[in-house]
Design a protein around this motif. Structure first.
Motif, PDB file in Angstrom:
ATOM      1  N   THR A 171      64.260  36.040  13.821  1.00 56.93           N
ATOM      2  CA  THR A 171      64.283  36.911  12.640  1.00 56.93           C
ATOM      3  C   THR A 171      63.428  38.143  12.949  1.00 56.93           C
ATOM      4  O   THR A 171      62.857  38.274  14.031  1.00 56.93           O
ATOM      5  N   GLY A 172      63.313  38.995  11.966  1.00 58.60           N
ATOM      6  CA  GLY A 172      62.445  40.164  12.106  1.00 58.60           C
ATOM      7  C   GLY A 172      60.973  39.805  12.135  1.00 58.60           C
ATOM      8  O   GLY A 172      60.129  40.675  12.394  1.00 58.60           O
ATOM      9  N   ARG A 173      60.649  38.535  11.883  1.00 57.29           N
ATOM     10  CA  ARG A 173      59.265  38.073  11.927  1.00 57.29           C
ATOM     11  C   ARG A 173      58.911  37.399  13.249  1.00 57.29           C
ATOM     12  O   ARG A 173      57.768  37.034  13.470  1.00 57.29           O
ATOM     13  N   THR A 174      59.892  37.250  14.142  1.00 57.12           N
ATOM     14  CA  THR A 174      59.635  36.590  15.420  1.00 57.12           C
ATOM     15  C   THR A 174      58.836  37.509  16.332  1.00 57.12           C
ATOM     16  O   THR A 174      59.257  38.634  16.616  1.00 57.12           O
ATOM     17  N   GLY A 175      57.692  37.016  16.800  1.00 57.18           N
ATOM     18  CA  GLY A 175      56.877  37.797  17.718  1.00 57.18           C
ATOM     19  C   GLY A 175      57.033  37.367  19.156  1.00 57.18           C
ATOM     20  O   GLY A 175      57.153  38.191  20.064  1.00 57.18           O
ATOM     21  N   VAL A 176      57.038  36.032  19.382  1.00 53.23           N
ATOM     22  CA  VAL A 176      57.089  35.493  20.741  1.00 53.23           C
ATOM     23  C   VAL A 176      57.998  34.266  20.756  1.00 53.23           C
ATOM     24  O   VAL A 176      57.974  33.454  19.827  1.00 53.23           O
ATOM     25  N   VAL A 177      58.778  34.141  21.827  1.00 53.78           N
ATOM     26  CA  VAL A 177      59.557  32.931  22.093  1.00 53.78           C
ATOM     27  C   VAL A 177      58.941  32.270  23.319  1.00 53.78           C
ATOM     28  O   VAL A 177      58.804  32.885  24.377  1.00 53.78           O
ATOM     29  N   LEU A 178      58.534  31.010  23.172  1.00 50.06           N
ATOM     30  CA  LEU A 178      57.891  30.245  24.247  1.00 50.06           C
ATOM     31  C   LEU A 178      58.779  29.068  24.621  1.00 50.06           C
ATOM     32  O   LEU A 178      58.983  28.153  23.818  1.00 50.06           O
ATOM     33  N   LEU A 179      59.315  29.077  25.853  1.00 54.03           N
ATOM     34  CA  LEU A 179      60.223  28.020  26.284  1.00 54.03           C
ATOM     35  C   LEU A 179      59.987  27.694  27.758  1.00 54.03           C
ATOM     36  O   LEU A 179      59.434  28.505  28.502  1.00 54.03           O
ATOM     37  N   SER A 180      60.459  26.523  28.167  1.00 55.69           N
ATOM     38  CA  SER A 180      60.448  26.156  29.584  1.00 55.69           C
ATOM     39  C   SER A 180      61.802  26.468  30.202  1.00 55.69           C
ATOM     40  O   SER A 180      62.850  26.208  29.601  1.00 55.69           O
ATOM     41  N   HIS A 181      61.756  26.991  31.407  1.00 54.60           N
ATOM     42  CA  HIS A 181      62.992  27.300  32.128  1.00 54.60           C
ATOM     43  C   HIS A 181      63.745  26.020  32.466  1.00 54.60           C
ATOM     44  O   HIS A 181      64.962  25.936  32.289  1.00 54.60           O
TER      45      HIS A 181
END
Length: 410
Positions: A171-181
């Protein structure tokens, strides 16, 4: 010996004889008495060259040159070694990767910097429930510290995070996406290029955990415009127990991101030792304390080896080893009800395969007692780490035959 076991061993012998990387197994120190080591995605085996390099370090740079070695080679080691990892394993141009700290600390530094850069208008961190505990715990701590909000994805545990799942959370509130490859349990390879594109389209930064992909699955960080990445060096990079992590920060982010652990070694002029902190330029500013030189010395040998054979060849053998395991399950273990809980598609699977069975907790303990060393993952998974440079088809076959024998013995 059953006919299926005999056929499996014969197939393994043929595959080992034609393996383009068969020569690399002899470069590793032997482990007398060990039947099969299938936990290299937790701790990689040591190269003979690494044992020699450590001895040389003690006798030479440390024992003879002593404090002078800091000026002569160690001060720039985190940056020089970071560039080597970036060049060979990450698809990263020089000046964007640094080695130092544990994975937990490096992850905290980069995620905390990313949250601060995203600002109060974008307080959400998107992450998934199946990620490695450190990633989840660090994010929880940062949320408590900063007021950031955690948005949890719930992927299929036998698979992993998909672009559609991520897109639904942005959304417009998302700052960071943290995931494992690569997922630490299932070995699912996330669609790094597409997920990164979706996050950027939404105005967010992406921080990728490469612990289970670096050195075995290409990530091509620059080509895919990745913002940030972290990873460990003691799995497929052969750094040894407790070897430090690496951090990647894309060049165009380095001026605006400020990591929170301000140590003397990251200062612009560390030996001035002045009254206030001024971050060093580029990746120097992402260093905190004194580099763990002893823990870094073994990494370069494996990086050199990967470069010599080519990362694509390493990736290809990882896929072939995984295919060998998956095809063997039907012929040898299917009657026991053993399930494959990793992707069946070679393109979607990293450097390990996880098998599941209700009795695998006890089977796992028996295997270790018999010098067959895989890993166990809750609730009922035996994870077979298939390190392409050090693992033979023969030892994988012996492990699978042992599983069959233990299950038959009850």
């Amino acid at each position: 010996m059953s006919g299926a076991a005999s056929a499996l061993r014969d197939t393994a012998t043929r595959l080992d004889a034609t393996d383009p990387l068969r020569h690399t197994r002899d470069l590793y120190l032997p482990s007398p008495g060990l039947v099969a080591y299938l936990d290299g995605n937790s701790l990689g085996r040591p190269l003979r060259a690494t044992a020699e390099r450590i001895a040389d370090l003690v006798a030479g740079a440390w024992g003879t040159r002593l404090i002078r070695s800091w000026d002569e080679q160690w001060m720039d080691l985190p940056l020089r070694l970071g560039d080597r990892i970036g060049e060979v394993c990450l698809g990263a141009a020089p000046g964007q990767t640094v080695v130092g700290d544990s994975t937990t600390v490096m992850l905290y530094k980069l995620l905390r910097a990313a949250v601060a850069a995203a600002g109060p208008q974008r307080p959400e961190i998107v992450l998934d429930t199946e990620n490695f505990p450190t990633d989840r715990y660090v994010a929880e701590g940062i949320a408590a510290e900063t007021g950031a909000e955690l948005v949890w994805l719930e992927p299929d545990p036998a698979k992993g995070v998909t672009p559609d799942l991520v897109a639904g959370a942005l959304t417009g509130r998302t700052g960071v996406v943290l995931l494992s490859h690569v997922a630490y349990k299932s070995a699912w390879i996330a669609d790094l290029p597409e997920i990164t594109r979706l996050a950027h389209e939404a105005g967010a930064l992406v921080l990728w955990d490469l612990c289970h992909s670096v050195g075995v699955v290409p990530s091509d960080l620059d080509a895919h415009a990745v913002d940030l990445a972290v990873g460990c060096t003691y799995k497929f990079l052969g750094g040894g127990p407790g070897a430090p992590a690496f951090g990647y920060v894309a060049a165009h982010h380095q001026e605006r991101l400020r990591q929170p652990i301000q140590g003397w070694m990251g200062h612009a002029e560390p030996f001035v030792m002045g009254p206030g902190y001024a971050p060093g330029a580029g990746m120097r500013g992402f260093i905190s304390g004194t580099p763990p030189v002893l823990g870094m010395v073994g990494i370069e040998d494996t990086v050199d080896l990967i470069e010599s054979v080519g990362l694509d060849a390493v990736r290809d053998k990882a896929a072939r080893l995984g295919r060998f395991v998956i095809e063997s399950v039907d012929g040898l273990l299917g009657d026991h009800g053993v399930r494959v809980v990793s992707p069946l598609d070679d393109e979607l699977r990293g450097g390990h395969v996880t098998l599941a069975h209700p009795r695998f907790r006890e089977v796992y303990r028996v295997l270790w007692d018999r010098d067959v060393v895989p890993d166990f993952r809750e609730p009922d998974g035996i994870r077979l780490g298939l390190s392409p440079l050090s693992t033979s088809y023969g030892e994988v076959a012996e492990a699978l035959v042992m599983v069959d024998e233990v299950l038959r013995a009850g």
